[in-house]
Design a protein around this motif. Structure first.
Motif, short mmCIF file in Angstrom:
data_model
loop_
_atom_site.label_atom_id
_atom_site.label_comp_id
_atom_site.label_asym_id
_atom_site.label_seq_id
_atom_site.Cartn_x
_atom_site.Cartn_y
_atom_site.Cartn_z
N VAL A 78 0.90 -1.16 0.00
CA VAL A 78 0.00 0.00 0.00
C VAL A 78 0.94 1.21 0.00
CG1 VAL A 78 -1.96 1.13 1.08
CG2 VAL A 78 -1.66 -1.34 1.32
N GLY A 79 1.39 1.54 -1.19
CA GLY A 79 2.43 2.55 -1.34
C GLY A 79 1.87 3.96 -1.18
N ASP A 80 2.78 4.86 -0.83
CA ASP A 80 2.35 6.27 -0.83
C ASP A 80 2.20 6.77 -2.27
OD1 ASP A 80 4.99 6.45 -1.52
OD2 ASP A 80 5.54 7.92 0.01
N SER A 81 2.52 5.90 -3.24
CA SER A 81 2.19 6.22 -4.63
C SER A 81 0.68 6.31 -4.80
CB SER A 81 2.79 5.19 -5.59
OG SER A 81 2.44 3.87 -5.18
N GLY A 118 2.66 -1.67 4.55
CA GLY A 118 2.14 -0.29 4.59
C GLY A 118 3.30 0.70 4.48
N ASP A 119 3.12 1.70 3.65
CA ASP A 119 4.18 2.69 3.43
C ASP A 119 4.07 3.82 4.45
OD1 ASP A 119 6.36 3.22 1.88
OD2 ASP A 119 5.24 3.89 0.12
N LEU A 120 5.18 4.20 5.04
CA LEU A 120 5.19 5.36 5.93
C LEU A 120 5.36 6.61 5.08
CD1 LEU A 120 7.41 3.88 8.76
CD2 LEU A 120 5.08 4.72 9.04
N VAL A 148 6.05 -2.63 7.45
CA VAL A 148 6.05 -1.21 7.05
C VAL A 148 7.28 -0.94 6.19
CG1 VAL A 148 4.77 -0.44 9.09
CG2 VAL A 148 7.27 -0.47 9.15
N LYS A 149 7.16 0.08 5.36
CA LYS A 149 8.30 0.49 4.52
C LYS A 149 8.60 1.95 4.77
CE LYS A 149 7.96 1.21 -0.14
NZ LYS A 149 8.42 2.60 -0.24
N LEU A 150 9.88 2.28 4.75
CA LEU A 150 10.26 3.69 4.86
C LEU A 150 11.44 3.97 3.94
CD1 LEU A 150 11.83 4.18 8.44
CD2 LEU A 150 12.07 2.22 6.97
N VAL A 215 14.95 -4.76 1.01
CA VAL A 215 15.24 -3.37 0.62
C VAL A 215 14.80 -3.15 -0.81
CG1 VAL A 215 17.05 -1.63 0.30
CG2 VAL A 215 17.29 -3.32 2.11
N VAL A 216 14.00 -2.11 -1.02
CA VAL A 216 13.64 -1.68 -2.38
C VAL A 216 14.79 -0.85 -2.94
CG1 VAL A 216 12.09 -0.20 -3.73
CG2 VAL A 216 11.15 -1.68 -1.93
N LEU A 217 15.18 -1.17 -4.18
CA LEU A 217 16.21 -0.39 -4.89
C LEU A 217 15.51 0.28 -6.06
CD1 LEU A 217 19.09 -3.03 -5.16
CD2 LEU A 217 18.87 -1.19 -3.49
N GLY A 238 13.62 -4.68 -6.85
CA GLY A 238 14.00 -3.62 -7.78
C GLY A 238 12.81 -2.96 -8.46
N ILE A 239 12.98 -1.68 -8.72
CA ILE A 239 12.04 -0.95 -9.59
C ILE A 239 12.93 0.00 -10.40
CG2 ILE A 239 11.41 0.57 -7.62
CD1 ILE A 239 8.68 0.98 -9.20
N GLY A 240 13.04 -0.28 -11.69
CA GLY A 240 13.98 0.47 -12.50
C GLY A 240 15.41 0.16 -12.08
N LEU A 250 6.24 -3.14 -9.13
CA LEU A 250 5.69 -2.11 -10.02
C LEU A 250 4.45 -1.52 -9.39
CD1 LEU A 250 5.92 -3.60 -13.66
CD2 LEU A 250 7.18 -1.63 -12.75
N VAL A 251 4.20 -0.27 -9.70
CA VAL A 251 2.93 0.37 -9.34
C VAL A 251 1.86 -0.27 -10.24
CG1 VAL A 251 1.69 2.56 -9.50
CG2 VAL A 251 4.01 2.51 -8.57
N TRP A 252 0.78 -0.76 -9.63
CA TRP A 252 -0.12 -1.62 -10.41
C TRP A 252 -0.77 -0.88 -11.57
CZ3 TRP A 252 -5.18 -1.82 -11.93
CH2 TRP A 252 -6.12 -1.06 -11.24
O1 KIV Z 1 4.88 3.97 -3.04
C1 KIV Z 1 5.27 3.12 -3.86
O2 KIV Z 1 4.53 2.67 -4.74
C2 KIV Z 1 6.64 2.66 -3.77
C3 KIV Z 1 7.12 1.72 -4.81
C4 KIV Z 1 7.42 2.46 -6.06
C5 KIV Z 1 8.29 0.93 -4.34
O3 KIV Z 1 7.33 3.04 -2.88
#
Ligand code: KIV
Length: 301
Positions: A78-81, A118-120, A148-150, A215-217, A238-240, A250-252
């Motif tokens: 659940v990205g902050d994207s 969940g994205d912080l 969680v991701k940061l 770790v996301v790169l 990885g993303i890119g 990838l962003v869906w």
């Molecule tokens: O918020 C997001 O979708 C992300 C991905 C691009 C890794 O952080």
């Protein structure tokens, strides 16, 4: 972090088998619907150790979560994207924790097997480890997130240490960190050149040491991502960042072609949802205008 996460890597280790090769064995895999429980950090660590690659997707709602979960996507972010894919912002910078909580609940509620990360959002963890702890706690307790991701490398090590030592599963995110887009001066490839590459590697190792389970790169040269993936014992996503990572994300809405335009070079569009939806909406409007809809078939006697 899993029990095995900080073991040294053998630089002479053979290259990873192709994903299809790993999936074809009778070993339990992240795919295949054989598991009736959620994917855990231990599953992801085991996948790295046997060289099985996996794909993570973002998800921000019930329906996409159901579909991706049923399709066997082991990790949903659940990205902050959500900021520039759902909430209508230009970037992820304005996103608030409160905006991500209901989206996280929806994704957790609609999925059965996937680990939900969940994205912080920006501003919810940078000030101090304590701030990060309180924000992560909300994502986990109120949102139901499993991890969680940061964003950030060495500069967020105290945050990652506190969260991991508190029993939370923490995913790092380095290379291009979109929340810092204004500080960086645009969405640019990171880690080009020897010095910059060493900085990315040092960030990745620091996150691993601090207790991150993955770790996301983002947007780093493929050779650098491959090196980081070799040196880390925890999975890289990885993303890119080329094909040398342990997993991809990838962003869906990019992956399914719902966003306008071709998007960045690293995006592969697996469908044309934008075209399909647009044609469906236009046909519906025309049917209503001409009286073809609703017909007897869609009416009650
Ligand atoms: O918020 C997001 O979708 C992300 C991905 C691009 C890794 O952080």
């Amino acid at each position: 972090m899993s029990e095995t996460a900080n073991q040294p890597t053998d630089p002479q280790a053979p290259p990873k088998p192709a994903a299809s090769g790993a999936a074809a064995t009778s070993e339990p895999t992240l795919y295949g619907g054989v598991r009736s429980r959620r994917v855990t950090v231990r599953d992801l660590q085991a996948a790295k150790e046997r060289g099985e690659r996996w794909g993570m997707l973002t998800s921000y709602d019930m329906l996409s979560a159901q579909i991706f979960d049923e399709a066997g996507i082991p990790v949903l972010l659940v990205g902050d994207s959500a900021g520039n894919n759902v909430l209508g912002y230009e970037t992820t910078v304005p996103v608030q924790l409160e905006e991500l909580l209901p989206l996280t609940r929806a994704v957790v509620g609609a999925s059965k097997r996937a680990m939900v990360v969940g994205d912080l959002p920006f501003g919810s963890y940078q000030a101090s480890p304590e701030q990060a702890f309180m924000s992560a706690l909300r994502l986990i307790k109120e949102g139901g997130a499993h991890a969680v991701k940061l964003e950030g490398g060495r500069r967020v090590v105290p945050q990652v240490e506190l969260l991991a030592n508190s029993g939370m599963a923490v995913m790092g995110h380095i290379g291009l960190t979109p929340q810092s887009v204004h500080g960086i001066g645009g969405f640019r490839v990171q880690g080009r050149g020897e010095d910059a590459g060493e900085q990315v590697l040092a960030d990745a190792l620091a996150l691993q040491q601090a207790g991150a389970f993955a770790v996301v790169l983002e947007l780093v040269p493929a050779t650098l991502a491959e090196r980081v993936s070799r040196e880390l014992t925890i999975p890289t996503i990885g993303i890119g960042a080329g094909a040398g990572c342990d997993a991809q994300v990838l962003v869906w809405t990019d992956m399914a072609g719902l966003n306008a335009g071709p998007g960045p070079r690293f995006v592969k569009r697996y469908a044309d949802l934008r075209g399909t939806l647009s044609a469906a909406a236009a046909e519906y409007a025309e049917d209503v205008r001409t009286g073809r809809y609703p017909s007897a078939e869609h009416s009650y006697t």
